[in-house]
Write a protein that holds these residues in place. Sequence first.
Motif, PDB file in Angstrom:
ATOM      1  N   VAL A 125       0.915  -1.240  -0.100  1.00 25.06           N
ATOM      2  CA  VAL A 125       0.282  -0.141  -0.044  1.00 25.06           C
ATOM      3  C   VAL A 125       1.101   1.683  -0.120  1.00 25.06           C
ATOM      4  CG1 VAL A 125      -1.551  -1.299   1.440  1.00 25.06           C
ATOM      5  CG2 VAL A 125      -0.245   0.279   2.988  1.00 25.06           C
ATOM      6  N   THR A 126       0.338   2.207  -0.434  1.00 24.91           N
ATOM      7  CA  THR A 126       0.836   3.517  -0.299  1.00 24.91           C
ATOM      8  C   THR A 126       0.343   4.671   1.107  1.00 24.91           C
ATOM      9  OG1 THR A 126       1.136   3.857  -2.883  1.00 24.91           O
ATOM     10  CG2 THR A 126       1.329   5.732  -1.091  1.00 24.91           C
ATOM     11  N   PHE A 127       1.800   4.676   1.860  1.00 17.40           N
ATOM     12  CA  PHE A 127       0.873   5.060   2.636  1.00 17.40           C
ATOM     13  C   PHE A 127       1.393   6.599   3.596  1.00 17.40           C
ATOM     14  CE2 PHE A 127       1.325   4.659   8.288  1.00 17.40           C
ATOM     15  CZ  PHE A 127      -0.132   4.712   7.766  1.00 17.40           C
ATOM     16  N   PHE A 128       0.892   7.501   3.596  1.00 20.08           N
ATOM     17  CA  PHE A 128       1.444   9.129   3.476  1.00 20.08           C
ATOM     18  C   PHE A 128       2.788   8.685   2.368  1.00 20.08           C
ATOM     19  CE2 PHE A 128      -0.189   8.233   7.962  1.00 20.08           C
ATOM     20  CZ  PHE A 128      -0.492   9.777   8.207  1.00 20.08           C
ATOM     21  N   GLY A 129       2.204   8.899   1.564  1.00 19.67           N
ATOM     22  CA  GLY A 129       3.144   8.798   0.337  1.00 19.67           C
ATOM     23  C   GLY A 129       4.601   8.018  -0.046  1.00 19.67           C
ATOM     24  N   MET A 168       0.937  -3.690   4.353  1.00 21.92           N
ATOM     25  CA  MET A 168      -0.266  -3.647   6.171  1.00 21.92           C
ATOM     26  C   MET A 168      -0.903  -5.471   5.430  1.00 21.92           C
ATOM     27  SD  MET A 168      -2.074   0.086   6.519  1.00 21.92           S
ATOM     28  CE  MET A 168      -1.060   0.684   6.477  1.00 21.92           C
ATOM     29  N   PRO A 169      -2.135  -5.803   6.774  1.00 17.02           N
ATOM     30  CA  PRO A 169      -1.986  -7.422   7.015  1.00 17.02           C
ATOM     31  C   PRO A 169      -2.757  -7.466   6.268  1.00 17.02           C
ATOM     32  CG  PRO A 169      -2.471  -5.814   8.836  1.00 17.02           C
ATOM     33  CD  PRO A 169      -1.340  -5.137   7.947  1.00 17.02           C
ATOM     34  N   ALA A 170      -2.849  -8.051   5.078  1.00 17.79           N
ATOM     35  CA  ALA A 170      -4.553  -8.624   4.217  1.00 17.79           C
ATOM     36  C   ALA A 170      -5.653  -9.256   4.875  1.00 17.79           C
ATOM     37  CB  ALA A 170      -3.994  -9.682   3.286  1.00 17.79           C
ATOM     38  N   GLY A 171      -5.114  -9.594   6.013  1.00 18.18           N
ATOM     39  CA  GLY A 171      -6.062 -10.313   7.314  1.00 18.18           C
ATOM     40  C   GLY A 171      -7.757 -10.030   7.221  1.00 18.18           C
ATOM     41  N   PRO A 172      -7.662  -8.732   7.934  1.00 16.26           N
ATOM     42  CA  PRO A 172      -8.820  -8.030   7.589  1.00 16.26           C
ATOM     43  C   PRO A 172      -9.854  -8.101   5.922  1.00 16.26           C
ATOM     44  CG  PRO A 172      -7.604  -6.523   8.903  1.00 16.26           C
ATOM     45  CD  PRO A 172      -7.153  -7.245   7.938  1.00 16.26           C
ATOM     46  N   ALA A 173      -8.860  -7.674   5.306  1.00 19.23           N
ATOM     47  CA  ALA A 173     -10.135  -7.457   4.396  1.00 19.23           C
ATOM     48  C   ALA A 173     -10.852  -9.210   3.745  1.00 19.23           C
ATOM     49  CB  ALA A 173      -9.487  -6.346   3.003  1.00 19.23           C
ATOM     50  N   THR A 223      -7.642  -3.550   1.166  1.00 19.09           N
ATOM     51  CA  THR A 223      -6.525  -2.650   2.164  1.00 19.09           C
ATOM     52  C   THR A 223      -6.072  -0.871   1.946  1.00 19.09           C
ATOM     53  OG1 THR A 223      -6.243  -5.115   2.611  1.00 19.09           O
ATOM     54  CG2 THR A 223      -3.939  -3.335   2.990  1.00 19.09           C
ATOM     55  N   GLN A 224      -5.616  -0.939   0.840  1.00 19.03           N
ATOM     56  CA  GLN A 224      -5.287   0.350   0.825  1.00 19.03           C
ATOM     57  C   GLN A 224      -6.445   1.731   1.408  1.00 19.03           C
ATOM     58  OE1 GLN A 224      -2.464   1.666  -1.364  1.00 19.03           O
ATOM     59  NE2 GLN A 224      -3.147   3.068   0.095  1.00 19.03           N
ATOM     60  N   ALA A 225      -7.683   1.016   1.308  1.00 22.65           N
ATOM     61  CA  ALA A 225      -8.350   1.852   1.708  1.00 22.65           C
ATOM     62  C   ALA A 225      -8.404   2.497   3.048  1.00 22.65           C
ATOM     63  CB  ALA A 225     -10.075   1.850   1.014  1.00 22.65           C
ATOM     64  N   ILE A 226      -8.177   0.900   3.228  1.00 22.01           N
ATOM     65  CA  ILE A 226      -7.731   1.668   5.429  1.00 22.01           C
ATOM     66  C   ILE A 226      -6.634   2.171   5.548  1.00 22.01           C
ATOM     67  CG2 ILE A 226      -7.033  -0.104   7.005  1.00 22.01           C
ATOM     68  CD1 ILE A 226      -8.099  -2.552   5.766  1.00 22.01           C
TER      69      ILE A 226
END
Length: 305
Positions: free
Chosen positions: A207-211, A216-221, A263-266
């Motif tokens: 994912v892109t996080f703060f640029g 990030m973990p795939a588990g939640p999605a 996951t990117q949306a999270i």
Amino acid sequence: MTGLAQRATDLGYALGWQLVRRLPASVASAAFALGADFAVRRGGPGVQQLRRNLVRVVPQADTMELDELTRRALRSYARYWQEMFRLPAMDHAAVASKVDESITGVENIEAALAEGNGAVCVLPHSGNWDAAGLWMVGYAGSFTTVVERLKPESVYRRFVDFRESLGFELLPTSDPGSFRLLLRRLRENKIICLVGDRDLTRSGIPVTFFGEETKMPAGPARLAASTGAALLPVGSWFTEDGWGIRVHPRIRVTQRAEVPAATQAIADIFAGDIAAHPADWHMMQKLWSADFAEAPAVGQEAAAG
């Protein structure tokens, strides 16, 4: 970690849970704040990494502003530990009531449970997630989460006993049956809560996080896609005398192919909440891919070992 170090670690946690709860709140707060300030001055590897992480969150900050933010972040982290050690002796109903005063977005949990497929609440390492969990126990009766299997085993057991005493159902991340039990809980229209801003397996979703790129973990999605459960990002931070929590609207994810986008949306929602409350994000480990790619600085390699 040597056997002696493991025993010392276990003793430290045991004393924390036994002694901190007996101190007057004002004394405990002052002591933990002083400890945080000392840690900032000492500038160990964890503090240095926290500062590097905060640079991504507030890139516009100058050196003095970053110094102050790092100090506030260490004090926030110390407050988390102080509250964790005191929680067993605190009035749990009063804690839940205090959270209830400031929490927003509860209607998103209610809508998820009304659909009958459960809810996956995913949080970053911010604020006091144990206080948030106490509120959830009061709201839903219980919830299920997973925990990393710490070493030594005695410390892991202390954390399990502590959180089970608050009403949490805990599953070890290392148990292959944990994912199946999470699926079962969602099919029973229950709530599970997962920390989702740091991938412990190194096989998460890019994912892109703060640029910048991280994983990030795939588990939640994946859980939401497999069961039809609502995927609900949750922000958590400290207020002056309590805890702020925001349950965000559902992220729609209905099939495996949508897991990366979800996951990117999270990550995007986490970034918004963390940017609003940067001092309450307790990320003292490497997170971004660029940091993992760098060779350890001189002197840090031994400290890391």
